[in-house]
Scaffold this motif. Structure first.
Motif, mmCIF file in Angstrom:
data_model
loop_
_atom_site.group_PDB
_atom_site.id
_atom_site.type_symbol
_atom_site.label_atom_id
_atom_site.label_comp_id
_atom_site.label_asym_id
_atom_site.label_seq_id
_atom_site.Cartn_x
_atom_site.Cartn_y
_atom_site.Cartn_z
ATOM 1 N N PRO A 173 0.834 -1.219 0.000
ATOM 2 C CA PRO A 173 0.000 0.000 0.000
ATOM 3 C C PRO A 173 0.864 1.262 0.000
ATOM 4 O O PRO A 173 1.862 1.341 0.720
ATOM 5 N N TRP A 174 0.457 2.248 -0.800
ATOM 6 C CA TRP A 174 1.285 3.437 -1.013
ATOM 7 C C TRP A 174 1.650 4.137 0.284
ATOM 8 O O TRP A 174 2.763 4.662 0.426
ATOM 9 N N ASN A 175 0.696 4.153 1.242
ATOM 10 C CA ASN A 175 0.956 4.953 2.455
ATOM 11 C C ASN A 175 1.947 4.277 3.407
ATOM 12 O O ASN A 175 2.381 4.886 4.380
ATOM 13 N N GLU A 176 2.345 3.015 3.091
ATOM 14 C CA GLU A 176 3.305 2.308 3.929
ATOM 15 C C GLU A 176 4.715 2.312 3.341
ATOM 16 O O GLU A 176 5.619 1.673 3.876
ATOM 17 N N ILE A 177 4.911 3.028 2.232
ATOM 18 C CA ILE A 177 6.192 2.897 1.531
ATOM 19 C C ILE A 177 7.376 3.353 2.389
ATOM 20 O O ILE A 177 8.439 2.733 2.361
ATOM 21 N N LEU A 178 7.212 4.426 3.157
ATOM 22 C CA LEU A 178 8.360 4.887 3.955
ATOM 23 C C LEU A 178 8.695 3.890 5.070
ATOM 24 O O LEU A 178 9.867 3.653 5.363
ATOM 25 N N HIS B 244 6.156 6.361 9.976
ATOM 26 C CA HIS B 244 6.234 7.035 8.681
ATOM 27 C C HIS B 244 5.057 6.702 7.767
ATOM 28 O O HIS B 244 5.165 6.895 6.555
ATOM 29 N N THR B 245 3.976 6.194 8.326
ATOM 30 C CA THR B 245 2.777 5.998 7.503
ATOM 31 C C THR B 245 2.320 7.355 6.978
ATOM 32 O O THR B 245 2.189 8.319 7.744
ATOM 33 N N ILE B 246 2.098 7.434 5.688
ATOM 34 C CA ILE B 246 1.820 8.738 5.059
ATOM 35 C C ILE B 246 0.328 9.046 5.144
ATOM 36 O O ILE B 246 -0.492 8.303 4.581
ATOM 37 N N PRO B 247 -0.070 10.116 5.809
ATOM 38 C CA PRO B 247 -1.493 10.490 5.837
ATOM 39 C C PRO B 247 -1.962 10.954 4.461
ATOM 40 O O PRO B 247 -1.171 11.520 3.688
ATOM 41 N N GLN B 248 -3.211 10.724 4.158
ATOM 42 C CA GLN B 248 -3.763 11.182 2.881
ATOM 43 C C GLN B 248 -3.606 12.694 2.743
ATOM 44 O O GLN B 248 -3.339 13.210 1.643
ATOM 45 N N THR B 249 -3.746 13.411 3.864
ATOM 46 C CA THR B 249 -3.635 14.872 3.800
ATOM 47 C C THR B 249 -2.241 15.317 3.363
ATOM 48 O O THR B 249 -2.086 16.325 2.670
ATOM 49 N N GLU B 250 -1.212 14.559 3.764
ATOM 50 C CA GLU B 250 0.147 14.926 3.377
ATOM 51 C C GLU B 250 0.375 14.650 1.889
ATOM 52 O O GLU B 250 0.988 15.465 1.188
#
Length: 605
Positions: free
Chosen positions: A245-250, A304-310
């Protein structure tokens, strides 16, 4: 293109001021050369054969015209050696057969960087401040850290792109810049990202190659490949996650780099890249990354899960320029009052240098920096200014540095193509050779690089001179020719349909030729290193060898068959025989080349 924030600007200005303090203490004797060396390297300042070399980062290849003009000013005012340094360099290289060493140039690399070769170190702080004035720097362009994030030069405009990779690249750039845990990795670390069906970023050849894609439910994620690289041990990256999933890439990248940081070899720099670790450990490497990733999620709290807002905030900085709202009607007004010769040249330029665009009213146009008299990727100060003018006039003030060492204008209105062609032709940047033999990749080689075993630029020049006939180039079709001056492979010889590698045998320069390499594009097939066709050749033989290989192709090809396909159908033997015929006819020996300096910094791009 991405709009840097006040935080970004403050960051690079503070870094430039910090560097000036370090330089002044070094020049006054308060900071020894040994202590200063890692500090300048962290900012992209190497010491090469004759002078310091600066590498400037261009994140995912995007440049604004105002940045190009500052690069032009640096080339014009600072890429100028002292008379003593230049005399030493030209005298030494002239003995090898190099008639001229250019100054006042920037050099586009295969990794979206720009390099300058002659800037005196005592002026380096002035250059850092100039770069900072337009949000640029050389941070992490050297050293054993995560280097510049690279991507597809057509990112955001390619018709075969499903997901724009640039916002993800920018988030990764912010995450990796001065990351305290990864400042001293076993070796340098390179990440490439693509969001299109066509791989235009050679992702399988990177330490981490990421492909944005959608799963069966339409959710966005990444295919993660790890452990690719060139050098003396070419390795194609292994896929360790088919979908993340994209938001877990970091979080996942952090797991990969932590495992590499923990187990990567530090006792032998030739075996320190992550590709060696992945190859040696296989499934155990993958299992440990997964365990580390789960630990980051469960124990560290997935920091480092990326929030949708970021993602939304960063993506908003990549909105198309206003001219992208032009309508289909803009396409209709092409000039037609040309001579037959001009019309023919224009059509060839449209075919080779102009790519379709997501917006049907626009095109993406490549300015060729492969021409007689200049090394591949070199741009003079005037040419940099001209490219900036063309960007302002035709491309909303934006250019891209391409993987093939050219510049691309991503926002060109279709109705302005004739005017752009005429302006680019007048500037010498409209040669219709993109993707053809003379659109070759070449590193600076032994004329400038302290690690090189042989010179690349004269070989590239000789091949360019031999194959100037566009009729012949079009007949030969798309061919990747890559030249490296040493096994560090900055010229990507492993991935060339024809690869040329400079080698040192008993203090003499020779050239090893390989065939059948691929960067992973559709034309070239799955990424694979080329195979060497036999003992190496003298410099004077290389162009004849290339011609012999191409003559064999012309004789043996099937109708419509491309060079790389013919090579794979026939195998190496007929090409090897043709190349060996050149060797037996000339009987030349390699040229003496003693170019290693013990005081120079290790350098590979």
């Amino acid at each position: 293109m991405y709009q840097y924030t006040d935080f970004d600007r403050q960051f690079v200005h503070q870094r430039a001021a910090q560097y000036r303090d370090q330089l002044e203490r070094n020049l006054s004797g308060q900071l020894s050369d040994d202590d200063f060396r890692p500090l300048r390297l962290q900012n992209g300042w190497y010491v090469q054969r004759y002078a310091p070399m600066l590498r400037v980062a261009v994140p995912y290849g995007e440049l604004a015209s105002r940045q190009l003009r500052v690069l032009a000013r640096i080339a014009r005012e600072f890429d100028q050696p002292s008379a003593q340094v230049y005399e030493t360099a030209t005298t030494t290289q002239a003995a090898l057969g190099t008639p001229h060493l250019p100054t006042g140039y920037g050099h586009f690399t295969t990794r979206h960087n720009v390099q300058f070769n002659w800037i005196p170190l005592d002026k380096s702080a002035d250059v850092m401040e100039l770069l900072a004035s337009v949000d640029m720097h050389g941070i992490q362009t050297s050293g054993n850290c995560i280097r510049n994030i690279t991507s597809d030069a057509l990112a955001g405009v390619a018709v075969d792109e499903d997901i724009d990779p640039r916002p993800y690249c920018e988030i990764m750039r912010q995450w990796s810049t001065l990351h305290p845990e990864f400042a001293f990795l076993p070796r340098k670390f390179k990440i490439a990202v693509s969001g299109a069906r066509e791989d235009r970023a050679a992702t399988a050849w990177h330490d981490i190659g990421l492909h944005l894609l959608r799963d069966a439910d339409g959710q966005i994620g990444f295919k993660v490949q790890v452990g690719g690289g060139m050098g003396r041990t070419p390795v194609i990256a292994s896929t360790i996650r088919s979908f993340l999933p994209w938001n877990e890439i970091l979080n996942f990248l952090e797991a990969v780099v932590r495992v590499y940081n923990r187990w990567g070899r530090r006792d032998n720099m030739y075996k320190a890249r992550i590709k060696i670790l992945v190859k040696a450990e296989g499934q155990r490497f993958i299992d440990e990354v997964e365990a580390e990733y789960q630990d980051i999620l469960t124990h560290d709290g997935a920091p480092h899960t990326i929030p949708q807002t970021e993602l939304d905030r960063v993506s908003a900085s990549f909105r198309p320029p206003a001219l992208a709202q032009q309508g289909q009607a803009a396409i209709k007004n092409e000039a037609t009052e040309w001579s037959d010769k001009d019309a023919n040249e224009y059509q060839r330029w449209l075919r080779q240098n102009v790519a379709p665009h997501k917006d049907p009213a626009l095109r993406a146009v490549t300015l060729s920096f492969k021409r007689l008299g200049q090394a591949p990727g070199d741009a003079s100060a005037d040419q940099l200014d001209t490219a900036a003018d063309l960007a302002d006039r035709f491309s909303a003030g934006e250019v891209r540095v391409t993987h093939q060492q050219n510049l691309l204008l991503p926002w060109v209105r279709a109705d302005q193509l004739p005017a752009l062609w005429q302006a680019a032709r007048q500037a010498g940047l409209a040669k219709a050779n993109i993707g053809l033999l003379t659109d070759m990749i070449a590193c600076p080689g032994g004329d400038l690089c302290a690690l090189a075993n042989a010179r690349s630029i004269p070989v590239a020049a000789a091949i360019s001179e031999r194959f100037q006939d566009l009729d012949e180039l079009f007949d030969l079709g798309q061919i990747d020719l890559h030249i490296s001056g040493c096994i560090n492979s900055c010229g990507h010889h492993h991935s060339g349909h024809i690869g040329i590698l400079g080698v040192d045998k008993d203090g003499r320069e020779w050239y090893q030729v390989s065939l059948g390499g691929s960067d992973g594009s559709t034309l070239s097939g799955a990424a694979v290193p080329g195979k060497v066709i036999g003992p190496s050749f003298a410099a004077s033989e290389v162009t004849d060898v290339v011609e012999a290989l191409l003559d064999t192709y012309r004789l043996q090809r099937l109708p419509g068959e491309r060079f790389i396909t013919t090579v794979r159908r026939l195998g190496l033997e007929p090409f090897r025989a043709a190349a060996n015929q050149v060797r037996s006819e000339t009987g030349n020996s390699g040229k003496e080349l003693h170019i290693h300096l013990t005081t120079a910094d290790a350098l590979t791009d």
